[in-house]
Design an enzyme around this catalytic site. Sequence first.
Site, PDB file in Angstrom:
ATOM      1  N   ARG A  51       0.822  -1.225   0.000  1.00 52.78           N
ATOM      2  CA  ARG A  51       0.000   0.000   0.000  1.00 52.78           C
ATOM      3  C   ARG A  51       0.852   1.269   0.000  1.00 52.78           C
ATOM      4  O   ARG A  51       0.391   2.337  -0.408  1.00 52.78           O
ATOM      5  CB  ARG A  51      -0.989   0.013   1.178  1.00 52.78           C
ATOM      6  CG  ARG A  51      -1.818   1.310   1.218  1.00 52.78           C
ATOM      7  CD  ARG A  51      -2.984   1.291   2.195  1.00 52.78           C
ATOM      8  NE  ARG A  51      -2.646   0.784   3.492  1.00 52.78           N
ATOM      9  CZ  ARG A  51      -1.953   1.467   4.425  1.00 52.78           C
ATOM     10  NH1 ARG A  51      -1.523   2.686   4.171  1.00 52.78           N
ATOM     11  NH2 ARG A  51      -1.693   0.913   5.588  1.00 52.78           N
ATOM     12  N   TYR A 105     -12.583  14.585 -19.479  1.00 50.81           N
ATOM     13  CA  TYR A 105     -12.991  13.191 -19.264  1.00 50.81           C
ATOM     14  C   TYR A 105     -14.180  13.187 -18.293  1.00 50.81           C
ATOM     15  O   TYR A 105     -14.172  13.927 -17.292  1.00 50.81           O
ATOM     16  CB  TYR A 105     -11.803  12.410 -18.683  1.00 50.81           C
ATOM     17  CG  TYR A 105     -12.160  10.998 -18.300  1.00 50.81           C
ATOM     18  CD1 TYR A 105     -12.391  10.031 -19.270  1.00 50.81           C
ATOM     19  CD2 TYR A 105     -12.308  10.634 -16.975  1.00 50.81           C
ATOM     20  CE1 TYR A 105     -12.745   8.743 -18.922  1.00 50.81           C
ATOM     21  CE2 TYR A 105     -12.653   9.345 -16.611  1.00 50.81           C
ATOM     22  CZ  TYR A 105     -12.878   8.407 -17.594  1.00 50.81           C
ATOM     23  OH  TYR A 105     -13.227   7.132 -17.241  1.00 50.81           O
ATOM     24  N   ASP A 177      -3.749  16.191 -17.922  1.00 47.46           N
ATOM     25  CA  ASP A 177      -4.051  14.773 -18.117  1.00 47.46           C
ATOM     26  C   ASP A 177      -3.521  14.430 -19.511  1.00 47.46           C
ATOM     27  O   ASP A 177      -4.089  14.841 -20.527  1.00 47.46           O
ATOM     28  CB  ASP A 177      -5.567  14.558 -18.015  1.00 47.46           C
ATOM     29  CG  ASP A 177      -5.960  13.093 -18.192  1.00 47.46           C
ATOM     30  OD1 ASP A 177      -5.224  12.356 -18.884  1.00 47.46           O
ATOM     31  OD2 ASP A 177      -7.018  12.693 -17.668  1.00 47.46           O
ATOM     32  N   LYS A 202      -4.951   2.985 -20.364  1.00 48.80           N
ATOM     33  CA  LYS A 202      -5.091   3.256 -21.798  1.00 48.80           C
ATOM     34  C   LYS A 202      -3.764   2.955 -22.506  1.00 48.80           C
ATOM     35  O   LYS A 202      -3.311   1.835 -22.480  1.00 48.80           O
ATOM     36  CB  LYS A 202      -5.558   4.702 -21.998  1.00 48.80           C
ATOM     37  CG  LYS A 202      -6.687   5.136 -21.043  1.00 48.80           C
ATOM     38  CD  LYS A 202      -7.997   4.403 -21.263  1.00 48.80           C
ATOM     39  CE  LYS A 202      -9.011   4.606 -20.144  1.00 48.80           C
ATOM     40  NZ  LYS A 202      -9.334   5.991 -19.820  1.00 48.80           N
TER      41      LYS A 202
HETATM   42  C1  LIG Z   1      -9.911   6.666 -18.744  1.00 54.19           C
HETATM   43  C2  LIG Z   1      -9.488   8.035 -18.437  1.00 54.19           C
HETATM   44  C3  LIG Z   1      -9.375   8.475 -17.114  1.00 54.19           C
HETATM   45  C4  LIG Z   1      -9.722   7.596 -15.936  1.00 54.19           C
HETATM   46  O1  LIG Z   1      -8.863   6.512 -15.866  1.00 54.19           O
HETATM   47  P1  LIG Z   1      -9.215   5.105 -15.149  1.00 54.19           P
HETATM   48  O2  LIG Z   1      -7.967   4.338 -15.335  1.00 54.19           O
HETATM   49  O3  LIG Z   1     -10.415   4.534 -15.845  1.00 54.19           O
HETATM   50  O4  LIG Z   1      -9.516   5.430 -13.723  1.00 54.19           O
HETATM   51  C5  LIG Z   1      -8.930   9.762 -16.901  1.00 54.19           C
HETATM   52  N1  LIG Z   1      -8.632  10.593 -17.920  1.00 54.19           N
HETATM   53  C6  LIG Z   1      -8.746  10.216 -19.205  1.00 54.19           C
HETATM   54  C7  LIG Z   1      -8.395  11.180 -20.276  1.00 54.19           C
HETATM   55  C8  LIG Z   1      -9.176   8.928 -19.504  1.00 54.19           C
HETATM   56  O5  LIG Z   1      -9.301   8.569 -20.779  1.00 54.19           O
END
Ligand SMILES: *Cc1c(COP(=O)(O)O)cnc(C)c1O
Length: 386
Positions: A51, A105, A177, A202
């Site tokens: 953790r 998002y 992001d 992703k």
């Molecule tokens: C999918 C996504 C998130 C969230 O990510 P998770 O791994 O599903 O928690 C945040 N920002 C963007 C641009 C995303 O495509």
Amino acid sequence: MARLIKGMDTKLIHAGEPEPLIAGAVNTPIFQSSTFEYSGAADYHQLRYIRLNNTPNHDVLHAKLAALENAEAALVCSSGMAAIAATLLTLLAPGGHLLAQECLYGGTHDLFARDLPSLGVEVDFIDPDDPDSWRAHLKSNTRAIYVETLSNPLLQVPDLAAIVDFARHHRLTSIIDNTFASPINFRAVEFGFDLSLHSATKYLNGHDDIVAGAVVGNAELVSNIRRKLNLLGGALDPHACFLLNRGLKTLAVRVRHQNESALKIAHFFEQHPAVTRVNYPGLEGHPHHLRACELLDGFGGVLSFELTGGVEAAERFIANATVPTSAPSLGGVHTLIMRPAVTSHAGMSRDERARAGIADGLIRLSVGLETCEDLIEDFERALRCS
Ligand SMILES: *Cc1c(COP(=O)(O)O)cnc(C)c1O
């Protein structure tokens, strides 16, 4: 002699990996151990415990992810939302104020529009294309500014240089992001952002088989966020760390291929009479095409489009296409297709979506690694029957 590690592709394979190799294994093994022998750590956060995000599988990823954006430090998290939530809860206390791009998002938008305000954090949404308007939203308690490299699902590219300048000038923490670009197409920290966040679910992992997140940037900020994440409990488990590291090794070849296929597919849709609008920054008609050419090394693997027949035609097209799977998420080896209005952006009200420019019939496509000609042939046929 130490291994030569300079180029992006070399970093993906070797950066952060143990030297010498553990028992000669070319891959870092999975350390499936929740706790580790006590070795005199005086600080709670230095105890080795899953953790606390500091097992050998975490250490490899932290060094590798930092190297990819030429950053001081990185932290992996149990999901992209864990990375985003831990970052904002670290930077913003009650009474603090955040400026954020309007089109975000869906999960992030929900967090900013509802959850942060319920904790006493003020959030103002800004138009990233209108720098003159940002100053009017500035307050004495403004702490940070938040944008996305490529917005979801319209693929807008904010004026990233202006955001970095504005943040420096007003002493705000600049957060981006960078999920959609990945470090192959944009190295946000090297560019000047304080923090670059990723849904590693992703492109970074790229195989649609784990959920993970990452925070990359300034060492002091990342250390503070790690402390918060340790207490919130959003650690990535060692097996998922292993898979993420394995996925990262092919990031460059995957993303370059996806850049190429997505551009071909965007051109195909653009010239098709049944398609009214294509959003892809690689197209000359995209409002941010020139900016994208200047800032990015590639336009990414995601595009979105609308059909003349609206929602019904979109539903038929999704049902008729055989190569893609209809599913949310993006950035993996599988081509995925879906309507943001009923999936990624279903958490927004219809009004909020309309304001952000997301039509109910909009289709988002995340191009995978299938043969590009198969995808185009499939789309051609699916459009004929839609
Ligand atoms: C999918 C996504 C998130 C969230 O990510 P998770 O791994 O599903 O928690 C945040 N920002 C963007 C641009 C995303 O495509």
